[in-house]
Design a protein around this motif. Sequence first.
Motif, PDB file in Angstrom:
ATOM      1  N   GLU A  22      -1.393   8.759  14.555  1.00  0.00           N
ATOM      2  CA  GLU A  22      -2.721   9.264  14.242  1.00  0.00           C
ATOM      3  C   GLU A  22      -2.675  10.792  14.106  1.00  0.00           C
ATOM      4  O   GLU A  22      -2.133  11.486  14.962  1.00  0.00           O
ATOM      5  CB  GLU A  22      -3.705   8.875  15.347  1.00  0.00           C
ATOM      6  CG  GLU A  22      -5.135   9.277  15.058  1.00  0.00           C
ATOM      7  CD  GLU A  22      -6.096   8.816  16.143  1.00  0.00           C
ATOM      8  OE1 GLU A  22      -7.286   9.190  16.084  1.00  0.00           O
ATOM      9  OE2 GLU A  22      -5.648   8.080  17.055  1.00  0.00           O
ATOM     10  N   ALA A  57      10.240   0.867   7.025  1.00  0.00           N
ATOM     11  CA  ALA A  57       8.868   1.377   7.018  1.00  0.00           C
ATOM     12  C   ALA A  57       8.730   2.581   7.941  1.00  0.00           C
ATOM     13  O   ALA A  57       9.361   2.654   9.005  1.00  0.00           O
ATOM     14  CB  ALA A  57       7.905   0.274   7.444  1.00  0.00           C
ATOM     15  N   LEU A  58       7.907   3.534   7.516  1.00  0.00           N
ATOM     16  CA  LEU A  58       7.556   4.697   8.330  1.00  0.00           C
ATOM     17  C   LEU A  58       6.155   4.453   8.896  1.00  0.00           C
ATOM     18  O   LEU A  58       5.235   4.102   8.153  1.00  0.00           O
ATOM     19  CB  LEU A  58       7.562   5.965   7.482  1.00  0.00           C
ATOM     20  CG  LEU A  58       8.830   6.240   6.673  1.00  0.00           C
ATOM     21  CD1 LEU A  58       8.622   7.439   5.748  1.00  0.00           C
ATOM     22  CD2 LEU A  58      10.014   6.461   7.600  1.00  0.00           C
ATOM     23  N   HIS A  59       5.995   4.639  10.193  1.00  0.00           N
ATOM     24  CA  HIS A  59       4.722   4.371  10.847  1.00  0.00           C
ATOM     25  C   HIS A  59       4.126   5.690  11.345  1.00  0.00           C
ATOM     26  O   HIS A  59       4.469   6.163  12.432  1.00  0.00           O
ATOM     27  CB  HIS A  59       4.908   3.389  12.001  1.00  0.00           C
ATOM     28  CG  HIS A  59       5.375   2.033  11.570  1.00  0.00           C
ATOM     29  ND1 HIS A  59       4.504   1.034  11.191  1.00  0.00           N
ATOM     30  CD2 HIS A  59       6.635   1.531  11.413  1.00  0.00           C
ATOM     31  CE1 HIS A  59       5.204  -0.046  10.842  1.00  0.00           C
ATOM     32  NE2 HIS A  59       6.486   0.233  10.966  1.00  0.00           N
ATOM     33  N   ALA A  65      -2.511   6.807   4.012  1.00  0.00           N
ATOM     34  CA  ALA A  65      -1.805   5.992   4.998  1.00  0.00           C
ATOM     35  C   ALA A  65      -2.103   6.458   6.412  1.00  0.00           C
ATOM     36  O   ALA A  65      -2.283   5.651   7.334  1.00  0.00           O
ATOM     37  CB  ALA A  65      -0.302   6.032   4.724  1.00  0.00           C
ATOM     38  N   SER A  78      -1.891  -3.782  -0.016  1.00  0.00           N
ATOM     39  CA  SER A  78      -0.889  -2.744  -0.238  1.00  0.00           C
ATOM     40  C   SER A  78      -1.260  -1.961  -1.488  1.00  0.00           C
ATOM     41  O   SER A  78      -1.876  -2.499  -2.412  1.00  0.00           O
ATOM     42  CB  SER A  78       0.504  -3.359  -0.412  1.00  0.00           C
ATOM     43  OG  SER A  78       0.974  -3.895   0.809  1.00  0.00           O
ATOM     44  N   PRO A 135       7.798  -5.467   2.561  1.00  0.00           N
ATOM     45  CA  PRO A 135       6.839  -5.579   3.666  1.00  0.00           C
ATOM     46  C   PRO A 135       5.985  -6.833   3.531  1.00  0.00           C
ATOM     47  O   PRO A 135       5.591  -7.221   2.430  1.00  0.00           O
ATOM     48  CB  PRO A 135       5.982  -4.310   3.510  1.00  0.00           C
ATOM     49  CG  PRO A 135       6.121  -3.917   2.078  1.00  0.00           C
ATOM     50  CD  PRO A 135       7.506  -4.317   1.689  1.00  0.00           C
ATOM     51  N   GLY A 171      -4.021   4.227   9.111  1.00  0.00           N
ATOM     52  CA  GLY A 171      -3.063   3.727  10.094  1.00  0.00           C
ATOM     53  C   GLY A 171      -2.114   2.706   9.505  1.00  0.00           C
ATOM     54  O   GLY A 171      -1.715   1.742  10.164  1.00  0.00           O
ATOM     55  N   ALA A 172      -1.735   2.912   8.241  1.00  0.00           N
ATOM     56  CA  ALA A 172      -0.883   1.957   7.530  1.00  0.00           C
ATOM     57  C   ALA A 172       0.542   2.492   7.416  1.00  0.00           C
ATOM     58  O   ALA A 172       0.754   3.707   7.304  1.00  0.00           O
ATOM     59  CB  ALA A 172      -1.442   1.690   6.135  1.00  0.00           C
ATOM     60  N   PRO A 173       1.531   1.613   7.426  1.00  0.00           N
ATOM     61  CA  PRO A 173       2.911   2.062   7.254  1.00  0.00           C
ATOM     62  C   PRO A 173       3.169   2.538   5.829  1.00  0.00           C
ATOM     63  O   PRO A 173       2.495   2.132   4.887  1.00  0.00           O
ATOM     64  CB  PRO A 173       3.736   0.818   7.576  1.00  0.00           C
ATOM     65  CG  PRO A 173       2.817  -0.328   7.313  1.00  0.00           C
ATOM     66  CD  PRO A 173       1.434   0.153   7.643  1.00  0.00           C
ATOM     67  N   ALA A 180       0.791  -1.952   3.168  1.00  0.00           N
ATOM     68  CA  ALA A 180       1.642  -0.771   3.237  1.00  0.00           C
ATOM     69  C   ALA A 180       1.329   0.126   2.050  1.00  0.00           C
ATOM     70  O   ALA A 180       0.859  -0.331   1.004  1.00  0.00           O
ATOM     71  CB  ALA A 180       3.122  -1.150   3.225  1.00  0.00           C
TER      72      ALA A 180
END
Length: 297
Positions: free
Chosen positions: A266, A261-263, A207, A176, A101, A211-213, A105
């Motif tokens: 909210e 990456a997983l997003h 995370a 990160s 990334p 709001g982080a991947p 992250a």
Amino acid sequence: MTAAVPGLGADPCAGAAGEGLWRPASGCGPDCLPPHAAPDVSWLRRAGRLLGVLGMLLAGTGLVALLPVLPAARGRAALRGWARWTLRTLGVRLLVRGRAPRGRALLVANHVSWLDVLAVLAVSPARMLAKREVRSWPLVGALAAAAGTVFVDRSRPRDLPATVARVAGALRSGRSVAVFPEGTTWCGAATDCRPSRGFRPAMFEAAVAAGAPVVPLSLGYRYAGDPSTLPAFLGEETLWASMRRVLAARDLTVSVTVSAALHPAEGADRRALARIAEAAVRPAPRPVLATQLDLAA
């Protein structure tokens, strides 16, 4: 110094009785390690590697003192280079699959060895999550603290929300953070000694909150071309015993596979996020393999 805790070590393998929020246990022990064998390299080469590693630790202490005044990109490149050279000094070859990334992250990985930390930093420099006791380790503790490691006091379970908040704060600041959600090392080969609860979900909340991947990393080791537990750090084994095996090995490779990456949305469910990340690190066997075998027959 015995193996222990999240970030840099293993728990004593006391079975299910040792399981808990902060003290997960695996069933791995001496039987999971390869049989004792004569060193692959001469004592002179082993001594040279050891002196080289001590030199890299001293250089790392100087590096972290410079990190605050270096531009962020240069600092990350310097830390990545330091980790790669330290692996090389140990005689360990690094293979990377996938793209690391570029931005912040939460990096989550399986946990096999003390080498895992170097492998992660060599791919994507990050703040680490480690047990409080690491802070008192000679050289390593000072280096970890100066690098911004988030230390965990596992004797105080009520501190968990504050620890999650610190990780979330680091992510919000653009850094990160790397964690080993299994909370303990295991050999990575024998499924019967895998930590029973798998990836713990607590740090995934950081995370979600920031709001982080989440980027899953799969770590694997090969010795002389074959999968091996040689570098594992298990049970009540000392760090020195594990390090001696690595110093004596001639053809040791660590591979780091970076998954997509997983997003999290909210308010996402941290437990579901942990399960998805774990599946990315250790995917289930693919049925297509059986089809390929049938065609080959």
